[in-house]
Design a protein around this motif. Sequence first.
Motif: not given
Length: 150
Positions: A21-24, A33-35, A41-43
Amino acid sequence: MHLVRASLRFCSWKDRKTVAGALRNIYTAPSVEAAADALDDFELEYGERYPGIVRVWRDAWEQFTPFLAYPPVIRKIVYTTNMIESTNYQMRKASKTRGNFPNDESALKLLRLIAMNITTTRGGETGTATPGWTQALNMFDKYFPGRLDP
């Protein structure tokens, strides 16, 4: 989708759904930029526990970001690989029974004929059609003019 699969190799089974879900959030981001923000954030959240996942994404970032230039309709067709895997399977199945080809041109001709058949059956009126295929086909024609001409 291959990035997600490669990432989940590093993930424990109990965290798989939350990590996926976080990778999604990364691959559905509206812009590069958002990616990048979603990856940061994931890191922050998972980087300590799953550094291999972060490394996979950072290493593939240059190959991944052109994907974000396409509209969501094309992205969905690209990252839902069932259709792509089905197409590859049908091409392999049809070409392996032919044996050897006299030259490269004859092999390419066969693959073109197979692709034409596959394309006409994917967005049909049957219940097995790929959802959103007709809309995606129109977007493909817009982004890649001339490639879908019969």
